[in-house]
Design a protein around this motif. Structure first.
Motif, PDB file in Angstrom:
ATOM      1  N   GLN A   1      15.565 -10.272  -7.117  1.00  0.00           N
ATOM      2  CA  GLN A   1      14.829  -9.886  -5.922  1.00  0.00           C
ATOM      3  C   GLN A   1      13.651  -8.999  -6.293  1.00  0.00           C
ATOM      4  N   VAL A   2      12.635  -9.081  -5.459  1.00  0.00           N
ATOM      5  CA  VAL A   2      11.415  -8.303  -5.660  1.00  0.00           C
ATOM      6  C   VAL A   2      11.119  -7.546  -4.373  1.00  0.00           C
ATOM      7  N   GLN A   3      10.720  -6.315  -4.528  1.00  0.00           N
ATOM      8  CA  GLN A   3      10.282  -5.515  -3.382  1.00  0.00           C
ATOM      9  C   GLN A   3       8.820  -5.137  -3.587  1.00  0.00           C
ATOM     10  N   LEU A   4       8.054  -5.255  -2.511  1.00  0.00           N
ATOM     11  CA  LEU A   4       6.633  -4.942  -2.547  1.00  0.00           C
ATOM     12  C   LEU A   4       6.328  -3.937  -1.450  1.00  0.00           C
ATOM     13  N   VAL A   5       5.648  -2.876  -1.812  1.00  0.00           N
ATOM     14  CA  VAL A   5       5.294  -1.847  -0.837  1.00  0.00           C
ATOM     15  C   VAL A   5       3.800  -1.607  -0.900  1.00  0.00           C
ATOM     16  N   GLU A   6       3.128  -1.885   0.222  1.00  0.00           N
ATOM     17  CA  GLU A   6       1.684  -1.700   0.300  1.00  0.00           C
ATOM     18  C   GLU A   6       1.351  -0.338   0.896  1.00  0.00           C
ATOM     19  N   SER A   7       0.188   0.139   0.559  1.00  0.00           N
ATOM     20  CA  SER A   7      -0.332   1.360   1.159  1.00  0.00           C
ATOM     21  C   SER A   7      -1.850   1.339   1.045  1.00  0.00           C
ATOM     22  N   GLY A   8      -2.489   2.246   1.761  1.00  0.00           N
ATOM     23  CA  GLY A   8      -3.930   2.402   1.629  1.00  0.00           C
ATOM     24  C   GLY A   8      -4.752   1.898   2.802  1.00  0.00           C
ATOM     25  N   GLY A   9      -4.104   1.255   3.755  1.00  0.00           N
ATOM     26  CA  GLY A   9      -4.855   0.787   4.898  1.00  0.00           C
ATOM     27  C   GLY A   9      -5.303   1.941   5.782  1.00  0.00           C
ATOM     28  N   GLY A  10      -6.117   1.613   6.770  1.00  0.00           N
ATOM     29  CA  GLY A  10      -6.585   2.637   7.688  1.00  0.00           C
ATOM     30  C   GLY A  10      -7.793   2.189   8.463  1.00  0.00           C
ATOM     31  N   LEU A  11      -8.430   3.156   9.087  1.00  0.00           N
ATOM     32  CA  LEU A  11      -9.635   2.916   9.892  1.00  0.00           C
ATOM     33  C   LEU A  11     -10.852   3.369   9.101  1.00  0.00           C
ATOM     34  N   VAL A  12     -11.848   2.508   9.028  1.00  0.00           N
ATOM     35  CA  VAL A  12     -13.067   2.835   8.289  1.00  0.00           C
ATOM     36  C   VAL A  12     -14.255   2.240   9.034  1.00  0.00           C
ATOM     37  N   GLN A  13     -15.398   2.860   8.886  1.00  0.00           N
ATOM     38  CA  GLN A  13     -16.610   2.328   9.503  1.00  0.00           C
ATOM     39  C   GLN A  13     -17.167   1.186   8.667  1.00  0.00           C
ATOM     40  N   ALA A  14     -17.907   0.326   9.320  1.00  0.00           N
ATOM     41  CA  ALA A  14     -18.555  -0.773   8.617  1.00  0.00           C
ATOM     42  C   ALA A  14     -19.417  -0.219   7.482  1.00  0.00           C
ATOM     43  N   GLY A  15     -19.340  -0.892   6.345  1.00  0.00           N
ATOM     44  CA  GLY A  15     -20.045  -0.432   5.160  1.00  0.00           C
ATOM     45  C   GLY A  15     -19.229   0.480   4.273  1.00  0.00           C
ATOM     46  N   GLY A  16     -18.096   0.926   4.772  1.00  0.00           N
ATOM     47  CA  GLY A  16     -17.244   1.826   4.004  1.00  0.00           C
ATOM     48  C   GLY A  16     -16.336   1.094   3.043  1.00  0.00           C
ATOM     49  N   SER A  17     -15.449   1.870   2.411  1.00  0.00           N
ATOM     50  CA  SER A  17     -14.554   1.340   1.377  1.00  0.00           C
ATOM     51  C   SER A  17     -13.124   1.801   1.620  1.00  0.00           C
ATOM     52  N   LEU A  18     -12.204   0.999   1.147  1.00  0.00           N
ATOM     53  CA  LEU A  18     -10.786   1.336   1.118  1.00  0.00           C
ATOM     54  C   LEU A  18     -10.200   0.738  -0.150  1.00  0.00           C
ATOM     55  N   ARG A  19      -9.145   1.361  -0.630  1.00  0.00           N
ATOM     56  CA  ARG A  19      -8.397   0.776  -1.750  1.00  0.00           C
ATOM     57  C   ARG A  19      -6.945   0.623  -1.343  1.00  0.00           C
ATOM     58  N   LEU A  20      -6.493  -0.608  -1.368  1.00  0.00           N
ATOM     59  CA  LEU A  20      -5.098  -0.903  -1.083  1.00  0.00           C
ATOM     60  C   LEU A  20      -4.297  -0.918  -2.378  1.00  0.00           C
ATOM     61  N   SER A  21      -3.062  -0.479  -2.275  1.00  0.00           N
ATOM     62  CA  SER A  21      -2.149  -0.491  -3.416  1.00  0.00           C
ATOM     63  C   SER A  21      -0.885  -1.259  -3.049  1.00  0.00           C
ATOM     64  N   CYS A  22      -0.332  -1.921  -4.023  1.00  0.00           N
ATOM     65  CA  CYS A  22       0.924  -2.644  -3.843  1.00  0.00           C
ATOM     66  C   CYS A  22       1.803  -2.347  -5.049  1.00  0.00           C
ATOM     67  N   VAL A  23       2.894  -1.652  -4.804  1.00  0.00           N
ATOM     68  CA  VAL A  23       3.840  -1.329  -5.865  1.00  0.00           C
ATOM     69  C   VAL A  23       4.979  -2.339  -5.842  1.00  0.00           C
ATOM     70  N   ALA A  24       5.196  -2.984  -6.972  1.00  0.00           N
ATOM     71  CA  ALA A  24       6.246  -3.984  -7.082  1.00  0.00           C
ATOM     72  C   ALA A  24       7.441  -3.411  -7.836  1.00  0.00           C
ATOM     73  N   SER A  25       8.634  -3.754  -7.392  1.00  0.00           N
ATOM     74  CA  SER A  25       9.853  -3.346  -8.083  1.00  0.00           C
ATOM     75  C   SER A  25      10.841  -4.503  -8.034  1.00  0.00           C
ATOM     76  N   GLY A  26      11.847  -4.406  -8.902  1.00  0.00           N
ATOM     77  CA  GLY A  26      12.839  -5.471  -8.976  1.00  0.00           C
ATOM     78  C   GLY A  26      12.533  -6.422 -10.113  1.00  0.00           C
ATOM     79  N   SER A  27      12.811  -7.683  -9.897  1.00  0.00           N
ATOM     80  CA  SER A  27      12.686  -8.699 -10.949  1.00  0.00           C
ATOM     81  C   SER A  27      11.258  -9.219 -11.045  1.00  0.00           C
ATOM     82  N   THR A  28      10.365  -8.381 -11.531  1.00  0.00           N
ATOM     83  CA  THR A  28       8.953  -8.753 -11.590  1.00  0.00           C
ATOM     84  C   THR A  28       8.534  -9.292 -12.950  1.00  0.00           C
ATOM     85  N   PHE A  29       9.416  -9.174 -13.946  1.00  0.00           N
ATOM     86  CA  PHE A  29       9.048  -9.594 -15.298  1.00  0.00           C
ATOM     87  C   PHE A  29       8.688 -11.070 -15.314  1.00  0.00           C
TER      88      PHE A  29
END
Length: 116
Positions: A1-29
């Motif tokens: 099994q694999v678990q994925l947890v995202e973060s980094g979303g939000g509200l931003v104005q047009a032209g702005g930037s965001l960085r999303l992250s996804c941490v994977a755990s479990g059988s990812t090899f």
């Protein structure tokens, strides 16, 4: 099994930037690919960007030159750097992993809202 947890979303104005992250755990090899998809209300889920285990990347045409996917193997984390955001980028963003048996796993999603 694999678990994925995202973060980094939000509200931003047009032209702005965001960085999303996804941490994977479990059988990812030996996974095949990890990627980011998005789904706006009333629309189908669509591929944004993906990265193969070997490091090659693939982007949807609508994000080329604006978004960049990367991976930190030591942290089992995939990132999506989003620059020059547009209101049409507003969506729920999902992390996906395809394992070595071609099973796919999804995270719970993170919301991105771009205001005009």
């Amino acid at each position: 099994q694999v678990q994925l947890v995202e973060s980094g979303g939000g509200l931003v104005q047009a032209g702005g930037s965001l960085r999303l992250s996804c941490v994977a755990s479990g059988s990812t090899f030996g996974f095949k690919t990890m990627g980011w998809y998005r789904q706006a209300p009333g629309n189908q889920r669509e591929l944004v960007a993906s990265i193969r285990n070997g490091g090659s990347t693939n982007y949807a045409d609508f994000v080329k030159g604006r978004f960049a996917i990367s991976r930190d193997s030591a942290k089992n984390t995939v990132y999506l750097q989003m620059n020059s955001l547009k209101p049409e980028d507003t969506a729920d963003y999902y992390c996906q992993l395809m394992d070595r048996s071609y099973f796919t796993f999804w995270g719970q999603g993170t919301q991105v809202t771009v205001s005009s």
